[in-house]
Enzyme design. Sequence first.
Site, PDB file in Angstrom:
ATOM      1  CE  LYS A 111      -4.604  -1.564   1.054  1.00 19.47           C
ATOM      2  NZ  LYS A 111      -4.378  -2.580   1.918  1.00 19.47           N
ATOM      3  CE  LYS A 190      -6.134  -9.489  -4.635  1.00 17.05           C
ATOM      4  NZ  LYS A 190      -6.064  -8.946  -3.684  1.00 17.05           N
ATOM      5  CE  LYS A 193     -14.174  -5.890  -2.497  1.00 15.77           C
ATOM      6  NZ  LYS A 193     -13.220  -6.135  -1.337  1.00 15.77           N
TER       7      LYS A 193
HETATM    8  P1  ADP Z   1     -10.135  -6.832  -3.121  1.00 10.02           P
HETATM    9  O1  ADP Z   1      -8.397  -7.165  -3.269  1.00 10.02           O
HETATM   10  O2  ADP Z   1     -10.339  -6.708  -4.068  1.00 10.02           O
HETATM   11  O3  ADP Z   1     -10.232  -5.064  -2.090  1.00 10.02           O
HETATM   12  P2  ADP Z   1     -10.152  -8.947  -0.134  1.00 10.02           P
HETATM   13  O4  ADP Z   1      -8.809  -7.671   0.173  1.00 10.02           O
HETATM   14  O5  ADP Z   1     -11.605  -7.702   0.297  1.00 10.02           O
HETATM   15  O6  ADP Z   1     -10.430  -8.018  -2.031  1.00 10.02           O
HETATM   16  O7  ADP Z   1     -10.525  -9.852   0.198  1.00 10.02           O
HETATM   17  C1  ADP Z   1     -11.494 -10.778   0.391  1.00 10.02           C
HETATM   18  C2  ADP Z   1     -11.202 -12.369  -0.064  1.00 10.02           C
HETATM   19  O8  ADP Z   1     -11.212 -12.008  -1.818  1.00 10.02           O
HETATM   20  C3  ADP Z   1     -10.193 -12.222   0.273  1.00 10.02           C
HETATM   21  O9  ADP Z   1     -10.247 -13.996   1.054  1.00 10.02           O
HETATM   22  C4  ADP Z   1      -9.198 -13.011  -0.855  1.00 10.02           C
HETATM   23  O10 ADP Z   1      -7.888 -13.528  -0.439  1.00 10.02           O
HETATM   24  C5  ADP Z   1      -9.890 -13.038  -1.993  1.00 10.02           C
HETATM   25  N1  ADP Z   1      -9.446 -12.307  -2.904  1.00 10.02           N
HETATM   26  C6  ADP Z   1      -9.839 -11.059  -3.681  1.00 10.02           C
HETATM   27  N2  ADP Z   1      -9.114 -10.694  -4.819  1.00 10.02           N
HETATM   28  C7  ADP Z   1      -8.531 -12.106  -4.410  1.00 10.02           C
HETATM   29  C8  ADP Z   1      -8.317 -12.227  -6.269  1.00 10.02           C
HETATM   30  N3  ADP Z   1      -7.873 -11.844  -7.361  1.00 10.02           N
HETATM   31  N4  ADP Z   1      -7.780 -13.958  -6.456  1.00 10.02           N
HETATM   32  C9  ADP Z   1      -7.878 -14.786  -5.529  1.00 10.02           C
HETATM   33  N5  ADP Z   1      -8.462 -14.274  -4.692  1.00 10.02           N
HETATM   34  C10 ADP Z   1      -9.224 -12.717  -4.006  1.00 10.02           C
END
Ligand code: ADP
Length: 322
Positions: A111, A190, A193
């Site tokens: 970040k 990846k 959001k």
């Molecule tokens: P974001 O990165 O979109 O904010 P979160 O951090 O809220 O997503 O992740 C919620 C869940 O979804 C976690 O278990 C995270 O590891 C999984 N996750 C999010 N994006 C991916 C991705 N592109 N591939 C695999 N797992 C993901």
Amino acid sequence: MSRILSGIQPSGNLHIGNYFAMMQPMIEYQKNHELFCFIVNYHALTSTENSRELRENTLAAALDFLALGLDPQKCFFWVQSDIPEVTELTWILSCQTSLGLLERSHSYKDKIARGVTPNAGLFAYPVLMAADILLYQSEIIPVGRDQKQHIEITRDIAQRFNSVYGETFVLPEARISDELAVIPGIDGQKMSKSYGNTIDIFEDEASLKKKVMRIVTDSTPVAEPKNPDSCSVFQLYALFAEKEKTANLRERYLSGGVGYGEVKKELFALIWEYFAPYREKRKMLASDPGEIRNILKQGADKTRSVAVKTLDEVRRKVGLMY
Ligand code: ADP
Ligand code: TRP
């Protein structure tokens, strides 16, 4: 029956990366495990100051889970801040967490590298996550690969606490499925959001089509053979299609003659169809937000009894009960 726990941040629309890596496995687990599933709005506060958006996203995430099949009768389903005991445990665990452990956090460093000015909450994020997990004595944590280090930090904190104060916490294990570890976004990195590269689960038709057509590919001409394993369109296709269809597409890639535009159209149709029944259910649920709040309130009441039990023991062990 093992106890499974995972949470998701209400920091934007939930996307197909969230769905395949976390939401769908969780919905499966409720059938034969003790499932704890929650919306982590305290965590989202580390990166938003927009209160209206946070409120809306929290309810929307709850709607998404319920529409996709999470059954609050079969699991523990709540919003993190409805059980504020977790913040007390966070403080107690903070006093067992070395600064060095937090300084090594990849997601924190990532970040900062992206230009975020960190607040103390962002730095302490893994301690709150450890409290989430340990408060409910969770055993298995299904997440994407990006969360692996957070579970390791949780284990470190729990081990340290157990060795200082005696056996208290179960040591959790991450469960990461290899093929779902990193789901690519429309720009090839990846899907997240925070990167603006998502395909949302409940996207409307026009914007879904636009996003799928925008997925970045290489510029191999139609007639040439293509590498399915380095192609985001192929990887996303494989998530939605049956095995045979995917094997068939792999052949078409390898032998040449297939264009990315054509595959994208097929992918769009697959995604749209896959979520169709859930879209209907979501529309129905969304017409009664009061009922969603009721479900979440009941979920918190049911979950709190587990939280209070652990916290009482911890307060006693560290000397806060006098
Ligand atoms: P974001 O990165 O979109 O904010 P979160 O951090 O809220 O997503 O992740 C919620 C869940 O979804 C976690 O278990 C995270 O590891 C999984 N996750 C999010 N994006 C991916 C991705 N592109 N591939 C695999 N797992 C993901
Ligand atoms: N940090 C997780 C994420 O961004 C969300 C989360 C918070 C979580 N607390 C948790 C996940 C406890 C699993 C268990 O995806």
